[in-house]
Design a protein around this motif. Structure first.
Motif, mmCIF file in Angstrom:
data_model
loop_
_atom_site.group_PDB
_atom_site.id
_atom_site.type_symbol
_atom_site.label_atom_id
_atom_site.label_comp_id
_atom_site.label_asym_id
_atom_site.label_seq_id
_atom_site.Cartn_x
_atom_site.Cartn_y
_atom_site.Cartn_z
ATOM 1 N N TRP A 182 10.731 26.292 -26.352
ATOM 2 C CA TRP A 182 10.511 25.609 -25.063
ATOM 3 C C TRP A 182 9.456 26.343 -24.249
ATOM 4 C CZ3 TRP A 182 12.036 21.011 -25.559
ATOM 5 C CH2 TRP A 182 13.201 20.711 -26.268
ATOM 6 N N ASP A 183 9.493 27.656 -24.330
ATOM 7 C CA ASP A 183 8.474 28.449 -23.609
ATOM 8 C C ASP A 183 7.092 28.186 -24.200
ATOM 9 O OD1 ASP A 183 7.326 30.697 -22.046
ATOM 10 O OD2 ASP A 183 7.106 31.538 -24.055
ATOM 11 N N ARG A 184 7.026 28.078 -25.510
ATOM 12 C CA ARG A 184 5.724 27.853 -26.146
ATOM 13 C C ARG A 184 5.196 26.453 -25.845
ATOM 14 N NH1 ARG A 184 7.888 31.419 -30.393
ATOM 15 N NH2 ARG A 184 8.825 29.630 -31.414
ATOM 16 N N PHE A 185 6.092 25.454 -25.834
ATOM 17 C CA PHE A 185 5.663 24.107 -25.448
ATOM 18 C C PHE A 185 5.162 24.119 -23.996
ATOM 19 C CE2 PHE A 185 7.836 21.884 -29.053
ATOM 20 C CZ PHE A 185 6.737 21.126 -29.414
ATOM 21 N N SER A 186 5.872 24.873 -23.170
ATOM 22 C CA SER A 186 5.515 24.999 -21.758
ATOM 23 C C SER A 186 4.116 25.594 -21.612
ATOM 24 C CB SER A 186 6.556 25.913 -21.109
ATOM 25 O OG SER A 186 6.544 25.767 -19.757
ATOM 26 N N GLY A 187 3.871 26.681 -22.323
ATOM 27 C CA GLY A 187 2.566 27.346 -22.255
ATOM 28 C C GLY A 187 1.453 26.471 -22.812
ATOM 29 N N ALA A 188 1.744 25.792 -23.945
ATOM 30 C CA ALA A 188 0.732 24.922 -24.565
ATOM 31 C C ALA A 188 0.364 23.787 -23.616
ATOM 32 C CB ALA A 188 1.280 24.366 -25.879
ATOM 33 N N ALA A 189 1.377 23.156 -23.023
ATOM 34 C CA ALA A 189 1.118 22.042 -22.093
ATOM 35 C C ALA A 189 0.364 22.544 -20.859
ATOM 36 C CB ALA A 189 2.435 21.387 -21.690
#
Lengths: 161, 248
Positions: free
Chosen positions: B85-92
């Motif tokens: 979820w953190d990585r999706f957050s950062g990517a977005a």
């Protein structure tokens, strides 16, 4: 956390915390830029944003200070002489004469809403900046729309009247 | 340090390749519709075509920052606090910043051609610039260092605060008197005033850009997973070297 193996000669004392100075620099720049943006917005907001019919009526829209006035360029009123553009600007049947040094640029034309920055001097609005507003209506330029455009032009002249 | 076990080998899969091809097809169609098939505006002429990039860009930015906040909320509220979820957050967040920049540049060019100026300190433009700066700060905070969980926690909190700017940006044209026009389609009270192919091209742009966002965010999330795995492997190797140092 630095877990790189120590060499024999290295002190076993606590390692210094490694900081990412590039990231910290970006944060500082972002904070400063945010401050500049807010300051610019507030400084710009000092010039009241008035409709033509509010000039001299609404608080802050007095003619003796620098203001921004919004209205529609009256049909058949635009004159360009010696690098000066003059036109009448109307809003809610009230009208004001605008004098601007230069060519307003953009899609400036009759019957279009504009914002003029400047001061009211002897009944004439002396502007040093003109911005052209465009509406949220998008009409394709084609024959079928010509009649509609002509209708709009008539509407504009009647509003200005 | 078991994240290496679930690390993908690459960032592409059959599904992302299909998504990528569909995105390219829609982008080509958008190019034809925006530049050739749709007509000129009665006042703005060909300048109106900038809208087919400008509006989808800011839409994708809203979507990206919304996703950043949503994934951050899921990370903070989840029991296992999965780093995906953190990585999706950062990517977005990264993609959102890119698309706000595109929106600011195209808006500035559009402004020069219609308003007669590249920039005014009007509420919509100022709040969008502020949004851009805020998320630059968010990305910088993600790179402050520390463990993955420290990064995830502090950036999630910031993302949940930063998302509050979106309504401010969107409704700024209704709250303040602005040079920027009001919404043409997104305002439920406004009569949609875009002629046939203009409206079609705009919606095509929204769909194409949304698909591009989906493709980018999937790939970026996977590349962030690989970056985390590389960092974890480095950490594992360092711990192993320390153990050896202690036992020898």
């Amino acid at each position: 956390m630095d877990l790189t193996p120590r060499t024999a000669g290295e002190s076993a004392g606590p390692a210094k915390k490694k900081r990412n100075w590039i990231a910290i620099s970006f944060i500082v720049v972002a904070l400063l830029a945010g401050g500049v943006v807010v300051t610019k917005f507030l400084t710009s907001a000092i010039d009241y944003y008035c409709n033509v019919d509010e000039v001299g009526v609404r608080s802050g829209c007095n003619g003796d200070r620098r203001i921004r006035v919004q209205g529609i360029v009256k049909q058949h009123s635009v004159k360009s002489v010696d690098g000066t553009t003059e036109f009448d600007m109307t809003y809610n049947t009230k009208s004001i004469h605008v004098v601007y040094q230069g060519d307003p640029g953009g899609i400036f034309q009759e019957c279009i809403p504009v914002v003029a920055h400047g001061r009211l001097l002897n009944g004439t609005f002396e502007s040093d900046r003109i911005e052209v507003k465009h509406s949220n209506q998008y009409i394709e330029k084609n024959k079928g729309r010509l009649a509609e455009a002509n209708k709009e032009a008539v509407k504009c002249s009647s509003q200005a009247g | 340090m078991n994240s290496a076990v679930t690390t993908p080998r690459g960032t592409g899969t059959r599904n992302t390749r299909i998504l990528g091809v569909l995105t390219i097809i829609l982008m080509v169609l958008l190019t034809f519709c925006g530049l050739i098939f749709s007509g000129e505006d009665i006042n703005q002429g060909s300048t109106v075509r900038i809208m087919y990039v400008h509006v989808p860009s800011i839409w994708v930015a809203y979507l990206a920052f919304g996703m950043t906040a949503l994934c951050s909320a899921i990370y903070l509220s989840g029991r296992n606090r999965s780093l995906i979820w953190d990585r999706f957050s950062g990517a977005a967040g990264e993609i959102g910043v890119l698309f706000v920049a595109v929106s600011l540049v195209t808006g500035s060019l559009w402004g020069r051609l219609t308003w007669g100026t590249y920039w005014v300190w009007d509420a919509r433009l100022t709040s969008t610039a502020f949004l851009f700066i805020t998320y630059i700060g968010y990305l910088a905070v993600r790179r402050l260092g520390g463990t993955h969980r420290q990064r995830a926690r502090r950036s999630a909190v910031l993302a949940l605060i930063a998302i509050l700017e979106i309504p401010l940006v969107h409704f700024s044209v209704n709250v303040w008197r602005t040079l920027h026009q009001k919404a043409s389609v997104a305002d439920p009270n406004a009569k949609v005033a875009l002629d046939g192919l203009m409206l079609f091209s705009l919606f095509l742009g929204l769909i194409a850009f949304t698909m591009l966002f989906a493709w980018l965010v999937i790939h970026r999330q996977r590349s962030l997973a690989l970056e985390d795995a590389v960092a974890d492997r480095g950490l594992d190797a360092a711990i192993e070297a320390r153990r050896e140092e202690a036992t020898n």
